[in-house]
Structures are given as C-alpha cells and as structure tokens.
Design a protein around this motif. Structure first.
Motif, PDB file in Angstrom:
ATOM      1  N   ALA A  13       0.833  -1.205   0.000  1.00 55.11           N
ATOM      2  CA  ALA A  13       0.000   0.000   0.000  1.00 55.11           C
ATOM      3  C   ALA A  13       0.871   1.259   0.000  1.00 55.11           C
ATOM      4  CB  ALA A  13      -0.930  -0.005   1.213  1.00 55.11           C
ATOM      5  N   VAL A  14       1.952   1.212   0.763  1.00 57.44           N
ATOM      6  CA  VAL A  14       2.890   2.351   0.798  1.00 57.44           C
ATOM      7  C   VAL A  14       3.528   2.546  -0.570  1.00 57.44           C
ATOM      8  CG1 VAL A  14       5.050   3.216   1.775  1.00 57.44           C
ATOM      9  CG2 VAL A  14       3.369   2.116   3.263  1.00 57.44           C
ATOM     10  N   PHE A  15       3.923   1.433  -1.209  1.00 63.82           N
ATOM     11  CA  PHE A  15       4.545   1.526  -2.537  1.00 63.82           C
ATOM     12  C   PHE A  15       3.569   2.109  -3.555  1.00 63.82           C
ATOM     13  CE2 PHE A  15       5.368  -0.271  -6.752  1.00 63.82           C
ATOM     14  CZ  PHE A  15       6.673   0.145  -6.950  1.00 63.82           C
ATOM     15  N   ILE A  16       2.306   1.688  -3.497  1.00 65.09           N
ATOM     16  CA  ILE A  16       1.289   2.215  -4.420  1.00 65.09           C
ATOM     17  C   ILE A  16       1.110   3.721  -4.207  1.00 65.09           C
ATOM     18  CG2 ILE A  16      -1.177   2.162  -5.012  1.00 65.09           C
ATOM     19  CD1 ILE A  16      -1.096  -0.861  -4.406  1.00 65.09           C
ATOM     20  N   SER A  17       1.111   4.139  -2.946  1.00 68.08           N
ATOM     21  CA  SER A  17       0.994   5.580  -2.662  1.00 68.08           C
ATOM     22  C   SER A  17       2.202   6.350  -3.195  1.00 68.08           C
ATOM     23  CB  SER A  17       0.841   5.809  -1.153  1.00 68.08           C
ATOM     24  OG  SER A  17       2.028   5.473  -0.459  1.00 68.08           O
ATOM     25  N   LEU A  18       3.387   5.739  -3.102  1.00 70.09           N
ATOM     26  CA  LEU A  18       4.598   6.366  -3.648  1.00 70.09           C
ATOM     27  C   LEU A  18       4.532   6.462  -5.170  1.00 70.09           C
ATOM     28  CD1 LEU A  18       7.338   4.661  -1.433  1.00 70.09           C
ATOM     29  CD2 LEU A  18       6.636   7.057  -1.360  1.00 70.09           C
ATOM     30  N   LEU A  19       3.999   5.418  -5.786  1.00 70.08           N
ATOM     31  CA  LEU A  19       3.807   5.428  -7.240  1.00 70.08           C
ATOM     32  C   LEU A  19       2.847   6.542  -7.641  1.00 70.08           C
ATOM     33  CD1 LEU A  19       4.219   4.130 -10.037  1.00 70.08           C
ATOM     34  CD2 LEU A  19       2.372   2.534  -9.469  1.00 70.08           C
ATOM     35  N   PHE A  20       1.784   6.703  -6.873  1.00 72.35           N
ATOM     36  CA  PHE A  20       0.801   7.764  -7.117  1.00 72.35           C
ATOM     37  C   PHE A  20       1.457   9.144  -7.009  1.00 72.35           C
ATOM     38  CE2 PHE A  20      -2.113  10.864  -5.181  1.00 72.35           C
ATOM     39  CZ  PHE A  20      -3.098  10.939  -6.165  1.00 72.35           C
ATOM     40  N   LEU A  21       2.261   9.339  -5.960  1.00 69.36           N
ATOM     41  CA  LEU A  21       2.936  10.625  -5.754  1.00 69.36           C
ATOM     42  C   LEU A  21       3.941  10.908  -6.857  1.00 69.36           C
ATOM     43  CD1 LEU A  21       3.535  10.343  -1.910  1.00 69.36           C
ATOM     44  CD2 LEU A  21       2.064  12.027  -3.029  1.00 69.36           C
ATOM     45  N   ALA A  22       4.705   9.879  -7.236  1.00 66.34           N
ATOM     46  CA  ALA A  22       5.717  10.046  -8.287  1.00 66.34           C
ATOM     47  C   ALA A  22       5.052  10.396  -9.618  1.00 66.34           C
ATOM     48  CB  ALA A  22       6.542   8.774  -8.424  1.00 66.34           C
ATOM     49  N   PHE A  23       3.966   9.704  -9.936  1.00 65.68           N
ATOM     50  CA  PHE A  23       3.265   9.966 -11.192  1.00 65.68           C
ATOM     51  C   PHE A  23       2.688  11.377 -11.210  1.00 65.68           C
ATOM     52  CE2 PHE A  23      -0.666  10.019 -13.700  1.00 65.68           C
ATOM     53  CZ  PHE A  23      -0.148   9.710 -14.953  1.00 65.68           C
ATOM     54  N   ASN A  24       2.100  11.812 -10.093  1.00 68.09           N
ATOM     55  CA  ASN A  24       1.526  13.160 -10.030  1.00 68.09           C
ATOM     56  C   ASN A  24       2.603  14.235 -10.099  1.00 68.09           C
ATOM     57  OD1 ASN A  24      -1.582  13.503  -9.450  1.00 68.09           O
ATOM     58  ND2 ASN A  24      -0.947  11.590  -8.519  1.00 68.09           N
ATOM     59  N   SER A  25       3.743  13.959  -9.499  1.00 72.96           N
ATOM     60  CA  SER A  25       4.863  14.896  -9.603  1.00 72.96           C
ATOM     61  C   SER A  25       5.316  15.009 -11.050  1.00 72.96           C
ATOM     62  CB  SER A  25       6.019  14.427  -8.718  1.00 72.96           C
ATOM     63  OG  SER A  25       7.108  15.316  -8.806  1.00 72.96           O
ATOM     64  N   TYR A  26       5.441  13.855 -11.713  1.00 72.94           N
ATOM     65  CA  TYR A  26       5.822  13.827 -13.129  1.00 72.94           C
ATOM     66  C   TYR A  26       4.797  14.557 -13.988  1.00 72.94           C
ATOM     67  CZ  TYR A  26       6.132  11.867 -17.848  1.00 72.94           C
ATOM     68  OH  TYR A  26       6.181  11.711 -19.206  1.00 72.94           O
ATOM     69  N   LYS A  27       3.512  14.282 -13.750  1.00 70.67           N
ATOM     70  CA  LYS A  27       2.439  14.891 -14.541  1.00 70.67           C
ATOM     71  C   LYS A  27       2.433  16.408 -14.383  1.00 70.67           C
ATOM     72  CE  LYS A  27      -1.815  14.672 -13.117  1.00 70.67           C
ATOM     73  NZ  LYS A  27      -3.153  14.174 -12.708  1.00 70.67           N
ATOM     74  N   ASN A  28       2.566  16.884 -13.145  1.00 65.99           N
ATOM     75  CA  ASN A  28       2.578  18.327 -12.902  1.00 65.99           C
ATOM     76  C   ASN A  28       3.845  18.989 -13.429  1.00 65.99           C
ATOM     77  OD1 ASN A  28       0.184  19.378 -11.092  1.00 65.99           O
ATOM     78  ND2 ASN A  28       0.654  17.332 -10.358  1.00 65.99           N
ATOM     79  N   ALA A  29       4.945  18.247 -13.417  1.00 67.21           N
ATOM     80  CA  ALA A  29       6.191  18.773 -13.990  1.00 67.21           C
ATOM     81  C   ALA A  29       6.042  18.979 -15.491  1.00 67.21           C
ATOM     82  CB  ALA A  29       7.346  17.821 -13.695  1.00 67.21           C
TER      83      ALA A  29
END
Length: 280
Positions: A13-29
């Motif tokens: 669950a923690v890894f999935i949340s990290l994946l979500f954060l990384a993807f959103n950071s990438y998308k906003n970048a």
C-alpha cells in the motif's frame, strides 16, 4: 505467517501511494514544462518588439488625437505567478514522496528482511525510473537589453529548453555529437544503476550458494563504481550553472527529475549497506 502477510500488504500500500505521488509529480512537472514553453513562445524577441512597438504607436496616435493613453493590463506578472504556482506542485509531491520513504525505512525493525529488501528495491527502481523520465533541468536564454531606449525587449526569451536525463543523453549523442560525455552519462545513469539494482534484487530471492556468490562478487565489483552516480549529478550541476554574457544571460533551474535521481542515489547507498550486512 500472518505478520508477514500484514507487513507485505502495508508495504505494498505504501509503494502504491509512492507510485501515485511520483506519477503526479511527473504529470505536474510536464504541465509546468508545457506552460513555460508556451510562455517562452510569447516572450520571443519578435513578439516583444511587436507588442512594445504597437503600444508605442497607440500612445502616439492617442496623443495626436488628444486622447488619454489607455493603460493596458500587463499579463506577464499574472503569467509568472501562474508559473510559480505550477512550479511548486511537483516539488510538493517529491517532498511527500521522500518523507514517506524516510519513515518507511523504520519498517526494517518490524518486518522480515526479505519483505523489507523487496520493498526497498522496488522503491529504488521507482525513484530511478522517474528520475530518468522526469524533466531534470530547464534552461532559457534571456536577452537582457534595451534597444537604444526605444523598444524595450528586456527579458525576451531567445531559447527555451527542458530536458530529461534520457533526452539529454539523446541530444549529447545524436545532436551535439558529444559521444564521450553522452555515453558516460548513459552508462552511469541508466545502464549501471539498473544492472546493480536488479542484481541486488535477484540476490534477495536466490538461495543457491554458487549463484549467490557470483552475484555477490559482481555486486562488489559494481559497488566500486557507486560514486559514479554522484559524479553524474555533479556533471548536471556544473551544466546548470547560470552564465551571464553581455546582452544575454543563461538561466537554469533544477526540476523534479534531479530530486528523484538524488533519492535513487541515497537509496542505492542504503542498499549497498544492506548487501554488505548480508555478505558478512
């Protein structure tokens, strides 16, 4: 057995949340990159000259006709404010990303070593992937010059560029033909990190003594090159140095890809530490 299942579920669950954060950071970048690219196109010399010339002509015509000059609302400050807001979003996601990873490392004391190492390797690879595909730096060249105090083209953007590590390697090799630098960065930022991390990951699940010994020796050999990750970051930091030159100045800023790659470097060092513990 139940404890391991619960631990696996929580870390997944923690890894999935990290994946979500990384993807959103990438998308906003990428949103920030595209918005800045549009802004840069609006701020070219041609557009700046045309805009200022038109304003000057309107003022002269208005003065001849006895009209008060119209005060046009400057859109640049609001555009810059929008860009600043867009710039902060991917950084915020990265900060949360790094904080969660830091806290999750404490799970080493409560979960089995295999589960912890599986999680740690997964997060390391995740950081590396987003470090490679996210924009690592943005560069633009400004014309800092007032043309005989007639047409103000100060801060007109001559050139704009935003690149990922992969795009930087492609540009160095295929566009600028700087093969040595391009291949060095390719080896030490893509090839070696993936080989080293994947070998270490496989080593967690292998119980065959001879295979473990071989992978351990290979990892030991690769660990001697561990500082090359830092070397790659140093190359980019030097490349990102701001330069002022006469009528123009080169402005650069670090993007989220740099931070993701930096997180990978730290996690890689931590993994090396755990590999040494396993060897001993």
């Amino acid at each position: 057995m139940t404890k391991n299942l619960i631990s696996s579920f929580i870390l997944t669950a923690v890894f999935i949340s990290l994946l979500f954060l990384a993807f959103n950071s990438y998308k906003n970048a990428k949103i920030y990159e595209n918005t800045y690219k549009q802004y840069a196109q609006e701020q070219t010399i041609k557009n700046s000259v045309e805009k200022n010339t038109q304003e000057m002509l309107n003022g002269l015509i208005g003065a001849l006709l006895g009209q008060n000059p119209k005060v046009t609302k400057d859109e640049i400050p609001s555009k810059k404010l929008q860009l600043e807001n867009l710039k902060e979003k991917p950084i915020e996601y990265v900060i949360i990303f790094a904080t969660i990873i830091t806290l999750s490392l404490l799970s080493f004391f409560v979960v089995s070593k295999k589960i912890f190492l599986t999680y740690l390797h997964s997060v390391t690879i995740l950081s590396l992937v987003f470090g490679l595909i996210s924009p690592i730096f943005m560069m633009y060249i400004l014309l800092d010059y007032n043309f005989q105090n007639i047409v103000n083209i100060k801060d007109a953007i001559l050139q704009f560029e935003s690149l990922t590590i992969i795009e930087s390697i492609n540009k160095l090799i295929y566009v600028q033909e700087k093969y040595f630098v391009g291949i060095i960065i390719l080896l030490f930022s893509v090839v070696f990190p993936f080989i080293k991390t994947l070998l270490s990951f496989v080593n967690v699940f292998i119980n065959h003594v001879s295979i473990v010994n071989k992978t351990t020796k290979l990892l030991s050999a690769l660990s001697k090159w561990s500082m090359t990750d830092v070397f790659v970051l140093s190359i980019f930091l030097v490349y990102l140095s701001s330069v002022n030159s006469g009528m123009s100045k080169i402005v650069t800023q670090i993007e989220v890809g740099f931070y993701f790659f930096f997180i990978y470097v730290i996690l890689s060092i931590i993994l090396s530490f755990f590999n040494k513990i396993k060897i001993q």
